[in-house]
Design a protein around this motif. Sequence first.
Motif, mmCIF file in Angstrom:
data_model
loop_
_atom_site.group_PDB
_atom_site.id
_atom_site.type_symbol
_atom_site.label_atom_id
_atom_site.label_comp_id
_atom_site.label_asym_id
_atom_site.label_seq_id
_atom_site.Cartn_x
_atom_site.Cartn_y
_atom_site.Cartn_z
ATOM 1 N N ASP A 5 -1.355 -9.902 -5.085
ATOM 2 C CA ASP A 5 -0.439 -10.063 -3.956
ATOM 3 C C ASP A 5 -1.165 -10.340 -2.646
ATOM 4 O O ASP A 5 -0.542 -10.434 -1.603
ATOM 5 C CB ASP A 5 0.415 -8.799 -3.778
ATOM 6 C CG ASP A 5 1.359 -8.583 -4.944
ATOM 7 O OD1 ASP A 5 1.717 -9.568 -5.613
ATOM 8 O OD2 ASP A 5 1.737 -7.427 -5.176
ATOM 9 N N ALA A 6 -2.477 -10.459 -2.692
ATOM 10 C CA ALA A 6 -3.271 -10.644 -1.479
ATOM 11 C C ALA A 6 -3.173 -12.082 -0.965
ATOM 12 O O ALA A 6 -3.005 -13.028 -1.734
ATOM 13 C CB ALA A 6 -4.730 -10.314 -1.758
ATOM 14 N N LEU A 7 -3.291 -12.220 0.341
ATOM 15 C CA LEU A 7 -3.376 -13.524 0.986
ATOM 16 C C LEU A 7 -4.859 -13.852 1.127
ATOM 17 O O LEU A 7 -5.594 -13.153 1.836
ATOM 18 C CB LEU A 7 -2.714 -13.472 2.363
ATOM 19 C CG LEU A 7 -2.879 -14.697 3.247
ATOM 20 C CD1 LEU A 7 -2.205 -15.919 2.611
ATOM 21 C CD2 LEU A 7 -2.307 -14.428 4.626
ATOM 22 N N VAL A 8 -5.318 -14.882 0.428
ATOM 23 C CA VAL A 8 -6.737 -15.263 0.480
ATOM 24 C C VAL A 8 -6.964 -16.046 1.769
ATOM 25 O O VAL A 8 -6.380 -17.105 1.988
ATOM 26 C CB VAL A 8 -7.144 -16.097 -0.755
ATOM 27 C CG1 VAL A 8 -8.590 -16.557 -0.621
ATOM 28 C CG2 VAL A 8 -6.945 -15.288 -2.026
ATOM 29 N N LEU A 28 -6.373 -10.483 2.612
ATOM 30 C CA LEU A 28 -5.571 -9.576 3.424
ATOM 31 C C LEU A 28 -4.371 -9.156 2.597
ATOM 32 O O LEU A 28 -3.752 -9.988 1.934
ATOM 33 C CB LEU A 28 -5.117 -10.327 4.675
ATOM 34 C CG LEU A 28 -4.541 -9.553 5.833
ATOM 35 C CD1 LEU A 28 -5.547 -8.570 6.400
ATOM 36 C CD2 LEU A 28 -4.086 -10.517 6.913
ATOM 37 N N ARG A 29 -4.044 -7.861 2.626
ATOM 38 C CA ARG A 29 -2.883 -7.385 1.866
ATOM 39 C C ARG A 29 -2.320 -6.122 2.501
ATOM 40 O O ARG A 29 -2.981 -5.483 3.309
ATOM 41 C CB ARG A 29 -3.259 -7.136 0.425
ATOM 42 C CG ARG A 29 -4.202 -5.975 0.270
ATOM 43 C CD ARG A 29 -4.710 -5.882 -1.113
ATOM 44 N NE ARG A 29 -6.059 -6.414 -1.076
ATOM 45 C CZ ARG A 29 -6.889 -6.375 -2.067
ATOM 46 N NH1 ARG A 29 -6.520 -5.872 -3.202
ATOM 47 N NH2 ARG A 29 -8.092 -6.843 -1.963
ATOM 48 N N LEU A 37 -2.482 -2.344 6.667
ATOM 49 C CA LEU A 37 -2.988 -3.674 6.384
ATOM 50 C C LEU A 37 -4.444 -3.501 5.976
ATOM 51 O O LEU A 37 -5.201 -2.777 6.631
ATOM 52 C CB LEU A 37 -2.881 -4.523 7.648
ATOM 53 C CG LEU A 37 -3.040 -6.010 7.532
ATOM 54 C CD1 LEU A 37 -1.977 -6.587 6.595
ATOM 55 C CD2 LEU A 37 -2.923 -6.645 8.897
ATOM 56 N N VAL A 38 -4.846 -4.141 4.876
ATOM 57 C CA VAL A 38 -6.201 -3.985 4.359
ATOM 58 C C VAL A 38 -6.876 -5.360 4.290
ATOM 59 O O VAL A 38 -6.353 -6.287 3.684
ATOM 60 C CB VAL A 38 -6.191 -3.333 2.958
ATOM 61 C CG1 VAL A 38 -7.603 -3.172 2.432
ATOM 62 C CG2 VAL A 38 -5.470 -1.994 2.991
#
Length: 84
Positions: A5-8, A28-29, A37-38
């Motif tokens: 589900d992470a945004l690369v 970012l996820r 936010l990580v």
Amino acid sequence: MNRSDALVLHRRLRTPDPASLHCRELDLRLTDDGRHLVLCRHVELYGPERSLWGATHQHRVPLEQVVRWMVRQGEVPDSHGGAS
């Protein structure tokens, strides 16, 4: 946190030599509860036989802090609707 589900944000693959592969990724996820936010940085080095080295660094920030920072950094729209 599900990595799928992470945004690369950035991905880089290099071959420093014909027998190795160097991978870097920044993503970012949100946490499962949606409160943080990580930002994760993954680095891996592969050799001819297997993975030689890998590391992951995570930076975790409450989402509320990120939103407040964005609001403080934002621009106020021109209230006259035109250029000065």
